[in-house]
Design a protein around this motif. Structure first.
Motif, PDB file in Angstrom:
ATOM      1  N   TYR A 109      76.167 -21.881  52.372  1.00 34.60           N
ATOM      2  CA  TYR A 109      75.560 -21.552  50.146  1.00 34.60           C
ATOM      3  C   TYR A 109      76.721 -23.142  49.842  1.00 34.60           C
ATOM      4  CZ  TYR A 109      75.313 -20.459  45.955  1.00 34.60           C
ATOM      5  OH  TYR A 109      75.242 -20.621  45.068  1.00 34.60           O
ATOM      6  N   LEU A 110      77.449 -23.557  50.761  1.00 34.98           N
ATOM      7  CA  LEU A 110      78.725 -23.927  49.922  1.00 34.98           C
ATOM      8  C   LEU A 110      78.035 -25.960  49.960  1.00 34.98           C
ATOM      9  CD1 LEU A 110      82.036 -22.639  49.680  1.00 34.98           C
ATOM     10  CD2 LEU A 110      80.595 -22.792  47.288  1.00 34.98           C
ATOM     11  N   LEU A 111      77.627 -26.255  50.769  1.00 34.50           N
ATOM     12  CA  LEU A 111      77.030 -27.198  51.637  1.00 34.50           C
ATOM     13  C   LEU A 111      75.623 -27.226  51.682  1.00 34.50           C
ATOM     14  CD1 LEU A 111      78.245 -27.151  55.355  1.00 34.50           C
ATOM     15  CD2 LEU A 111      79.303 -28.719  53.708  1.00 34.50           C
ATOM     16  N   TRP A 112      74.924 -26.185  50.916  1.00 29.17           N
ATOM     17  CA  TRP A 112      73.532 -26.462  50.821  1.00 29.17           C
ATOM     18  C   TRP A 112      73.145 -25.353  49.552  1.00 29.17           C
ATOM     19  CZ3 TRP A 112      74.381 -26.480  56.266  1.00 29.17           C
ATOM     20  CH2 TRP A 112      74.548 -27.640  56.608  1.00 29.17           C
ATOM     21  N   PRO A 113      73.339 -26.105  48.258  1.00 29.00           N
ATOM     22  CA  PRO A 113      73.593 -25.077  47.344  1.00 29.00           C
ATOM     23  C   PRO A 113      71.782 -25.092  46.972  1.00 29.00           C
ATOM     24  CG  PRO A 113      74.726 -26.524  46.208  1.00 29.00           C
ATOM     25  CD  PRO A 113      74.628 -27.686  48.560  1.00 29.00           C
ATOM     26  N   THR A 114      71.095 -24.216  46.301  1.00 28.01           N
ATOM     27  CA  THR A 114      70.144 -24.338  45.886  1.00 28.01           C
ATOM     28  C   THR A 114      69.536 -25.315  44.944  1.00 28.01           C
ATOM     29  OG1 THR A 114      70.058 -22.159  46.061  1.00 28.01           O
ATOM     30  CG2 THR A 114      68.032 -22.912  44.584  1.00 28.01           C
ATOM     31  N   PRO A 115      68.531 -25.819  45.475  1.00 30.60           N
ATOM     32  CA  PRO A 115      68.473 -27.186  44.602  1.00 30.60           C
ATOM     33  C   PRO A 115      68.266 -27.224  43.294  1.00 30.60           C
ATOM     34  CG  PRO A 115      66.287 -26.826  46.006  1.00 30.60           C
ATOM     35  CD  PRO A 115      68.068 -26.260  46.484  1.00 30.60           C
ATOM     36  N   THR A 116      68.464 -28.138  42.263  1.00 31.61           N
ATOM     37  CA  THR A 116      68.302 -28.029  40.754  1.00 31.61           C
ATOM     38  C   THR A 116      68.149 -29.526  40.317  1.00 31.61           C
ATOM     39  OG1 THR A 116      67.885 -26.781  38.874  1.00 31.61           O
ATOM     40  CG2 THR A 116      70.112 -27.549  39.984  1.00 31.61           C
ATOM     41  N   LEU A 117      67.755 -29.485  39.062  1.00 32.92           N
ATOM     42  CA  LEU A 117      68.176 -30.485  37.623  1.00 32.92           C
ATOM     43  C   LEU A 117      69.662 -31.013  37.784  1.00 32.92           C
ATOM     44  CD1 LEU A 117      64.077 -30.299  36.626  1.00 32.92           C
ATOM     45  CD2 LEU A 117      65.019 -31.406  39.232  1.00 32.92           C
ATOM     46  N   ASP A 118      69.275 -32.076  38.176  1.00 31.39           N
ATOM     47  CA  ASP A 118      70.424 -32.984  37.138  1.00 31.39           C
ATOM     48  C   ASP A 118      70.617 -33.569  35.414  1.00 31.39           C
ATOM     49  OD1 ASP A 118      69.771 -35.717  37.869  1.00 31.39           O
ATOM     50  OD2 ASP A 118      71.944 -35.468  39.022  1.00 31.39           O
ATOM     51  N   ALA A 119      70.753 -33.983  34.971  1.00 30.99           N
ATOM     52  CA  ALA A 119      70.577 -34.417  33.453  1.00 30.99           C
ATOM     53  C   ALA A 119      69.501 -36.337  33.557  1.00 30.99           C
ATOM     54  CB  ALA A 119      71.428 -35.231  33.210  1.00 30.99           C
ATOM     55  N   THR A 120      69.896 -37.010  35.401  1.00 31.65           N
ATOM     56  CA  THR A 120      69.254 -37.852  35.437  1.00 31.65           C
ATOM     57  C   THR A 120      67.518 -37.288  35.534  1.00 31.65           C
ATOM     58  OG1 THR A 120      71.246 -39.122  36.178  1.00 31.65           O
ATOM     59  CG2 THR A 120      68.769 -40.003  37.271  1.00 31.65           C
ATOM     60  N   ASP A 121      68.054 -36.426  36.730  1.00 30.33           N
ATOM     61  CA  ASP A 121      66.442 -35.757  37.341  1.00 30.33           C
ATOM     62  C   ASP A 121      65.513 -35.470  35.915  1.00 30.33           C
ATOM     63  OD1 ASP A 121      66.945 -36.116  39.453  1.00 30.33           O
ATOM     64  OD2 ASP A 121      68.079 -34.013  40.022  1.00 30.33           O
ATOM     65  N   LEU A 122      66.578 -34.411  34.943  1.00 32.33           N
ATOM     66  CA  LEU A 122      65.042 -33.171  34.060  1.00 32.33           C
ATOM     67  C   LEU A 122      64.805 -35.353  33.214  1.00 32.33           C
ATOM     68  CD1 LEU A 122      68.185 -31.727  32.596  1.00 32.33           C
ATOM     69  CD2 LEU A 122      65.746 -30.722  33.671  1.00 32.33           C
ATOM     70  N   ASP A 123      65.619 -36.557  32.704  1.00 39.13           N
ATOM     71  CA  ASP A 123      65.134 -37.175  32.270  1.00 39.13           C
ATOM     72  C   ASP A 123      63.371 -37.527  33.056  1.00 39.13           C
ATOM     73  OD1 ASP A 123      64.971 -38.873  29.901  1.00 39.13           O
ATOM     74  OD2 ASP A 123      65.842 -41.107  31.801  1.00 39.13           O
ATOM     75  N   THR A 124      64.166 -37.656  34.200  1.00 34.50           N
ATOM     76  CA  THR A 124      62.970 -38.730  35.302  1.00 34.50           C
ATOM     77  C   THR A 124      62.166 -37.525  35.274  1.00 34.50           C
ATOM     78  OG1 THR A 124      63.859 -39.547  36.819  1.00 34.50           O
ATOM     79  CG2 THR A 124      62.160 -38.936  37.337  1.00 34.50           C
ATOM     80  N   VAL A 125      61.910 -36.354  34.987  1.00 39.02           N
ATOM     81  CA  VAL A 125      60.655 -35.548  35.198  1.00 39.02           C
ATOM     82  C   VAL A 125      60.192 -35.162  34.436  1.00 39.02           C
ATOM     83  CG1 VAL A 125      61.907 -34.199  37.427  1.00 39.02           C
ATOM     84  CG2 VAL A 125      61.793 -33.237  34.730  1.00 39.02           C
ATOM     85  N   LEU A 126      60.392 -35.017  33.106  1.00 35.01           N
ATOM     86  CA  LEU A 126      59.522 -35.169  31.209  1.00 35.01           C
ATOM     87  C   LEU A 126      58.243 -36.381  31.417  1.00 35.01           C
ATOM     88  CD1 LEU A 126      62.589 -34.601  29.118  1.00 35.01           C
ATOM     89  CD2 LEU A 126      61.152 -32.955  29.687  1.00 35.01           C
ATOM     90  N   PRO A 127      57.597 -36.334  31.132  1.00 33.02           N
ATOM     91  CA  PRO A 127      56.249 -36.995  31.326  1.00 33.02           C
ATOM     92  C   PRO A 127      56.396 -37.702  30.146  1.00 33.02           C
ATOM     93  CG  PRO A 127      54.896 -34.518  31.319  1.00 33.02           C
ATOM     94  CD  PRO A 127      57.001 -34.150  30.944  1.00 33.02           C
ATOM     95  N   THR A 128      55.864 -38.826  30.443  1.00 30.03           N
ATOM     96  CA  THR A 128      55.808 -39.569  29.345  1.00 30.03           C
ATOM     97  C   THR A 128      54.059 -39.994  29.287  1.00 30.03           C
ATOM     98  OG1 THR A 128      55.456 -41.685  30.613  1.00 30.03           O
ATOM     99  CG2 THR A 128      57.752 -40.455  30.097  1.00 30.03           C
ATOM    100  N   GLU A 129      54.026 -41.063  28.054  1.00 26.30           N
ATOM    101  CA  GLU A 129      52.564 -41.757  28.026  1.00 26.30           C
ATOM    102  C   GLU A 129      51.889 -42.034  29.011  1.00 26.30           C
ATOM    103  OE1 GLU A 129      55.059 -44.310  25.509  1.00 26.30           O
ATOM    104  OE2 GLU A 129      55.563 -42.822  25.875  1.00 26.30           O
ATOM    105  N   ARG A 130      52.592 -43.055  30.112  1.00 29.28           N
ATOM    106  CA  ARG A 130      52.130 -43.279  31.157  1.00 29.28           C
ATOM    107  C   ARG A 130      51.326 -42.421  32.266  1.00 29.28           C
ATOM    108  NH1 ARG A 130      57.269 -46.197  30.129  1.00 29.28           N
ATOM    109  NH2 ARG A 130      58.281 -44.450  31.896  1.00 29.28           N
TER     110      ARG A 130
END
Length: 218
Positions: A26-47
């Motif tokens: 569990y400690l080595l492979w925690p449940t995947p989630t999003l960090d700050a960089t990921d959050l910025d990446t996943v937000l859709p843009t006008e493109r």
């Protein structure tokens, strides 16, 4: 008797080792989630949505941060803590339990056509926390839509859990995928958009958002 005692001791050792191995995994492979960089990446843009532009003004279930920049914001650490104080005061404390980060974005078709889409992405430490937040979001949406005329609730087949609230000119969705919760809104404030175009966007917008999230989680 001695043999039985040794067998019980061996079983106890094996159980303890198995528990430690499970904890280590569990400690080595925690449940995947999003960090700050990921959050910025996943937000859709006008493109991602040609013909749409950033817009600052449509608010979903959660109030918008004062640092919102042209309809877009990513909240982590101190900024998230500050915004959570506001959300708790507003009765939306469910959003802040074990939350890692929040991203918000609003786009509109043009300055003269009030056809807008909103996405709020909340990333949590684990799926249990995300499930609790999804329940809180859906309950808030249900309460708000229940105060408006002609709203209908139906399930959604998106993500691991989803619900849709539909009313005249607006569709609101709460979806959970893994450790991430999404509020998606499609709003036609002018009546200038055709019914088919609105239905197409109700399908397209949350699917776009989830696809971007799932790509990062993988």
């Amino acid at each position: 008797m001695a043999r039985t005692t040794r067998r019980r001791a061996l079983i106890g050792v094996v159980t303890a080792v198995s528990a430690l191995v499970g904890l280590g995994a569990y400690l080595l492979w925690p449940t995947p989630t999003l960090d700050a960089t990921d959050l910025d990446t996943v937000l859709p843009t006008e493109r991602d949505l040609p013909g749409f532009i950033p817009y600052d003004g449509l608010t979903g279930t959660l109030s918008v941060s004062p640092d919102n920049d042209e309809g877009r914001s990513v909240l982590v650490e101190a900024d998230l803590d500050e915004q959570c104080r506001t959300w708790r005061e507003e009765g939306d404390g469910w959003a802040c339990r074990q939350v890692r980060g929040v991203g918000m974005v609003v786009l509109e078709q043009s300055e003269n056509v009030f056809f807008r889409v909103l996405s709020t992405v909340l990333a949590y430490d684990d799926e249990e926390a995300a499930e609790a937040a999804w329940n809180g979001l859906a309950a808030d949406q249900r309460r708000t839509s229940g105060e408006l005329p002609d709203f209908e609730e139906r399930p959604s087949d998106l993500g691991d859990a989803g619900v849709v609230f539909e009313g005249p000119g607006v569709t609101v969705m709460a979806v959970r995928t893994g450790t991430v919760v999404v509020e998606s809104i499609v709003w036609d404030g002018s009546g200038q958009v055709g019914e088919q175009e609105e239905r197409d966007m109700v399908a397209r917008w949350p699917a776009l958002q989830l696809a971007k999230i799932e790509e990062e989680l993988d």
